[in-house]
Design an enzyme around this catalytic site. Structure first.
Site, short mmCIF file in Angstrom:
data_model
loop_
_atom_site.label_atom_id
_atom_site.label_comp_id
_atom_site.label_asym_id
_atom_site.label_seq_id
_atom_site.Cartn_x
_atom_site.Cartn_y
_atom_site.Cartn_z
N TYR A 101 10.51 8.91 -1.36
CA TYR A 101 9.41 7.96 -1.47
C TYR A 101 8.30 8.21 -0.46
CZ TYR A 101 6.81 3.59 -1.62
OH TYR A 101 5.80 2.66 -1.73
N LYS B 95 4.09 9.55 -1.06
CA LYS B 95 2.84 8.89 -0.70
C LYS B 95 1.96 9.81 0.15
CE LYS B 95 3.54 5.12 -2.97
NZ LYS B 95 2.74 4.83 -4.18
#
Length: 243
Positions: free
Chosen positions: A166, A170
């Site tokens: 994750y 980003k």
């Protein structure tokens, strides 16, 4: 072509995406609710309309090329252009995500949605954005993708636990955003990343400390920037997030 401003928000059937749609709608925008599941999409549109928002459903799976193309066709037929695209749809990939033990398939799945999905939808919508007098793109990022915060003191406090799928997704999204900024530098498209903060949504099991409405505020501001506003930035409520 309608004079009403048109926005598309991906992943808008719930949480932060829904509140972005609601906030833009409250400003008089017509808002496309992008979501995969028809029942949830229809429910969100109905709820927004009950609140006075000019909302319409946009079937959209950000991991599917044909779905993104069909979404662009729908918006073209309805409005003829797009004034703001908010790439909000995203997944965490679940946990744990220790680098030494993570399943590589988890990383692929997260990147497919959080990064490639943004590229796919953005590219499908660019022709419509180019028809707008003041086009805006907002990519929903997170401070967990900030390399400065990850590597600084108190990284666990400021960027959460280790998450090799994750968090780097980003960071990847932030880098992709800057590539679009560079390519489109000679246009009037303003492109920025927004961090919503630690918001209580099903993405984190509702452990967040901020409301979805609070999390939506920065994205709404960036989607409605005046001409001459910033581009190529990474923002949160308190100001600029370091890359």
């Amino acid at each position: 072509m309608s004079e009403t401003k048109i926005a598309l928000v991906t992943g808008a059937n719930k949480g932060i995406g829904y509140e972005i749609a609601a906030g833009l709608g409250a400003l008089g925008w017509s808002v496309g609710v992008g979501a995969r599941e028809q029942s949830r999409r229809d429910a969100a549109v109905a709820r927004l309309r009950d609140a006075g928002v000019d909302a319409f459903g946009v079937p959209l799976d950000v991991t599917d090329d044909s779905s993104a193309a069909a979404a662009a066709d729908l918006i073209a037929e309805r409005a003829g252009r797009l004034d703001a695209l908010v790439n909000n749809a995203g997944i965490t990939g679940g946990g744990p995500q220790q680098p030494s033990s993570v399943d590589a398939a988890v990383i692929r799945t997260v990147v497919e949605t959080n990064v490639i999905g943004v590229i796919r939808v953005t590219n499908a919508m660019l022709p419509l954005l180019r028809r707008s007098p003041s086009p805006r793109i907002v990519n929903m990022s997170s401070s967990v993708g900030s390399l400065a915060r990850q590597s600084g003191p108190g990284g666990e406090t400021s960027t959460g636990p280790v998450a090799v799928a994750y968090a780097p997704s980003k960071t990847f999204l932030n880098a992709v955003t800057l590539q679009y900024v560079r390519e489109l530098a000679d246009t009037n498209i303003l492109i920025n990343c927004a961090c919503p903060g630690f918001v209580a949504t099903d993405l984190n099991g509702f452990r967040g400390v901020r409301t979805p409405q609070e999390g939506a505020a920065t994205a709404i501001r960036l989607a409605t920037l005046p001409d001459g506003g910033p581009t190529g930035g990474f923002f949160e409520d308190a100001g600029v997030v370091p890359w």
